[in-house]
Design a protein around this motif. Structure first.
Motif, mmCIF file in Angstrom:
data_model
loop_
_atom_site.group_PDB
_atom_site.id
_atom_site.type_symbol
_atom_site.label_atom_id
_atom_site.label_comp_id
_atom_site.label_asym_id
_atom_site.label_seq_id
_atom_site.Cartn_x
_atom_site.Cartn_y
_atom_site.Cartn_z
ATOM 1 N N GLU A 46 0.828 -1.208 0.000
ATOM 2 C CA GLU A 46 0.000 0.000 0.000
ATOM 3 C C GLU A 46 0.862 1.257 0.000
ATOM 4 O O GLU A 46 0.592 2.213 -0.728
ATOM 5 C CB GLU A 46 -0.920 -0.003 1.223
ATOM 6 C CG GLU A 46 -1.806 1.223 1.320
ATOM 7 C CD GLU A 46 -2.833 1.344 0.217
ATOM 8 O OE1 GLU A 46 -3.257 2.474 -0.086
ATOM 9 O OE2 GLU A 46 -3.221 0.306 -0.365
ATOM 10 N N ALA A 47 1.916 1.258 0.806
ATOM 11 C CA ALA A 47 2.796 2.427 0.885
ATOM 12 C C ALA A 47 3.472 2.718 -0.464
ATOM 13 O O ALA A 47 3.667 3.873 -0.831
ATOM 14 C CB ALA A 47 3.844 2.218 1.975
ATOM 15 N N LEU A 48 3.812 1.675 -1.203
ATOM 16 C CA LEU A 48 4.443 1.873 -2.513
ATOM 17 C C LEU A 48 3.476 2.524 -3.507
ATOM 18 O O LEU A 48 3.902 3.244 -4.405
ATOM 19 C CB LEU A 48 4.965 0.550 -3.070
ATOM 20 C CG LEU A 48 6.237 0.034 -2.406
ATOM 21 C CD1 LEU A 48 6.470 -1.430 -2.752
ATOM 22 C CD2 LEU A 48 7.435 0.884 -2.794
ATOM 23 N N TRP A 49 2.192 2.276 -3.335
ATOM 24 C CA TRP A 49 1.193 2.902 -4.209
ATOM 25 C C TRP A 49 0.960 4.354 -3.852
ATOM 26 O O TRP A 49 0.518 5.152 -4.678
ATOM 27 C CB TRP A 49 -0.144 2.153 -4.137
ATOM 28 C CG TRP A 49 -0.159 0.895 -4.934
ATOM 29 C CD1 TRP A 49 -0.191 -0.380 -4.444
ATOM 30 C CD2 TRP A 49 -0.129 0.769 -6.357
ATOM 31 N NE1 TRP A 49 -0.171 -1.277 -5.475
ATOM 32 C CE2 TRP A 49 -0.133 -0.597 -6.664
ATOM 33 C CE3 TRP A 49 -0.082 1.690 -7.408
ATOM 34 C CZ2 TRP A 49 -0.108 -1.080 -7.974
ATOM 35 C CZ3 TRP A 49 -0.058 1.211 -8.706
ATOM 36 C CH2 TRP A 49 -0.068 -0.157 -8.975
ATOM 37 N N THR A 50 1.226 4.717 -2.606
ATOM 38 C CA THR A 50 0.887 6.060 -2.137
ATOM 39 C C THR A 50 2.111 6.882 -1.753
ATOM 40 O O THR A 50 1.993 7.866 -1.030
ATOM 41 C CB THR A 50 -0.061 5.962 -0.928
ATOM 42 O OG1 THR A 50 0.591 5.218 0.122
ATOM 43 C CG2 THR A 50 -1.365 5.291 -1.297
ATOM 44 N N ILE A 51 3.287 6.521 -2.240
ATOM 45 C CA ILE A 51 4.523 7.191 -1.842
ATOM 46 C C ILE A 51 4.542 8.670 -2.211
ATOM 47 O O ILE A 51 5.114 9.483 -1.519
ATOM 48 C CB ILE A 51 5.761 6.461 -2.404
ATOM 49 C CG1 ILE A 51 7.038 7.021 -1.776
ATOM 50 C CG2 ILE A 51 5.806 6.505 -3.898
ATOM 51 C CD1 ILE A 51 8.272 6.228 -2.070
ATOM 52 N N ASP A 53 2.451 11.896 -4.954
ATOM 53 C CA ASP A 53 1.415 12.220 -5.937
ATOM 54 C C ASP A 53 1.847 11.936 -7.371
ATOM 55 O O ASP A 53 1.023 11.621 -8.223
ATOM 56 C CB ASP A 53 1.014 13.689 -5.812
ATOM 57 C CG ASP A 53 0.305 13.980 -4.495
ATOM 58 O OD1 ASP A 53 -0.249 13.042 -3.896
ATOM 59 O OD2 ASP A 53 0.324 15.149 -4.074
ATOM 60 N N THR A 54 3.135 12.053 -7.637
ATOM 61 C CA THR A 54 3.607 11.891 -9.016
ATOM 62 C C THR A 54 4.511 10.684 -9.197
ATOM 63 O O THR A 54 4.939 10.398 -10.312
ATOM 64 C CB THR A 54 4.363 13.151 -9.480
ATOM 65 O OG1 THR A 54 5.468 13.372 -8.594
ATOM 66 C CG2 THR A 54 3.443 14.356 -9.483
ATOM 67 N N ASP A 55 4.826 9.977 -8.129
ATOM 68 C CA ASP A 55 5.713 8.818 -8.228
ATOM 69 C C ASP A 55 4.931 7.552 -8.553
ATOM 70 O O ASP A 55 3.828 7.349 -8.067
ATOM 71 C CB ASP A 55 6.450 8.592 -6.904
ATOM 72 C CG ASP A 55 7.458 9.670 -6.610
ATOM 73 O OD1 ASP A 55 8.197 10.044 -7.520
ATOM 74 O OD2 ASP A 55 7.489 10.139 -5.460
ATOM 75 N N PHE A 56 5.546 6.716 -9.373
ATOM 76 C CA PHE A 56 5.003 5.389 -9.613
ATOM 77 C C PHE A 56 6.156 4.414 -9.532
ATOM 78 O O PHE A 56 7.144 4.551 -10.261
ATOM 79 C CB PHE A 56 4.323 5.284 -10.982
ATOM 80 C CG PHE A 56 3.895 3.882 -11.299
ATOM 81 C CD1 PHE A 56 2.870 3.285 -10.593
ATOM 82 C CD2 PHE A 56 4.545 3.146 -12.268
ATOM 83 C CE1 PHE A 56 2.481 1.969 -10.859
ATOM 84 C CE2 PHE A 56 4.169 1.845 -12.548
ATOM 85 C CZ PHE A 56 3.130 1.257 -11.845
ATOM 86 N N ILE A 57 6.065 3.479 -8.638
ATOM 87 C CA ILE A 57 7.100 2.464 -8.485
ATOM 88 C C ILE A 57 6.478 1.119 -8.835
ATOM 89 O O ILE A 57 5.683 0.572 -8.063
ATOM 90 C CB ILE A 57 7.647 2.439 -7.043
ATOM 91 C CG1 ILE A 57 8.211 3.814 -6.687
ATOM 92 C CG2 ILE A 57 8.718 1.364 -6.906
ATOM 93 C CD1 ILE A 57 8.593 3.955 -5.242
#
Length: 141
Positions: A46-51, A53-57
């Protein structure tokens, strides 16, 4: 030989792991985030999805059919199938069973005394085996 980097005095291990994953992804690295069980793995996912506003990992859980094509893998046990062995971020209080398969291991140690004590034990064990070690203490200049 595996290089082991200790990062200690970390107030939020999940946020720190996400930042390491973002940095690895930006440099085209592949990383496995080893959580301390299914609950922490779900929190990390979940944290990786919400790190940001503009980041996508791009990431998947270990065992996912797309794991071989995905640069960030979240695992919750040492038995999880892992498609790559560049970097391992250990969020557990134990020595990962297959850490020597990785080029680099990051040991993330929180400010919690029990976590710190377990980290010190791992540091001593790695040192006895003559692994190259580095140590970064968060909050120190």
């Amino acid at each position: 030989m595996t290089r082991i980097d200790f990062h200690t005095n970390i107030p939020d291990k999940l946020a720190y792991a996400c930042r390491l994953a973002r940095k690895a992804y930006a440099s085209r690295g592949k990383v496995v985030l080893l959580a301390d069980g299914p609950q922490q793995a779900a929190q990390l996912n979940e944290a990786l999805w919400t790190i940001g506003d503009t980041d996508f990992i791009p990431h998947v859980m270990a065992g996912d059919p797309l794991a071989g094509e995905t640069p960030v893998i979240v695992a919750d046990s040492d038995d999880a199938p892992l498609p790559h062995h560049d970097m391992l971020v250990n969020l557990t209080q134990r020595t990962p069973a297959h850490f020597a398969q990785f080029t680099r291991v990051f040991e993330i140690i929180s400010t919690d005394e029990q976590d710190a004590a377990a980290g010190r034990q791992r540091y001593v064990a790695y040192k006895k085996q003559e692994y190259p070690l580095t140590h970064f203490v968060a909050g120190q200049t």
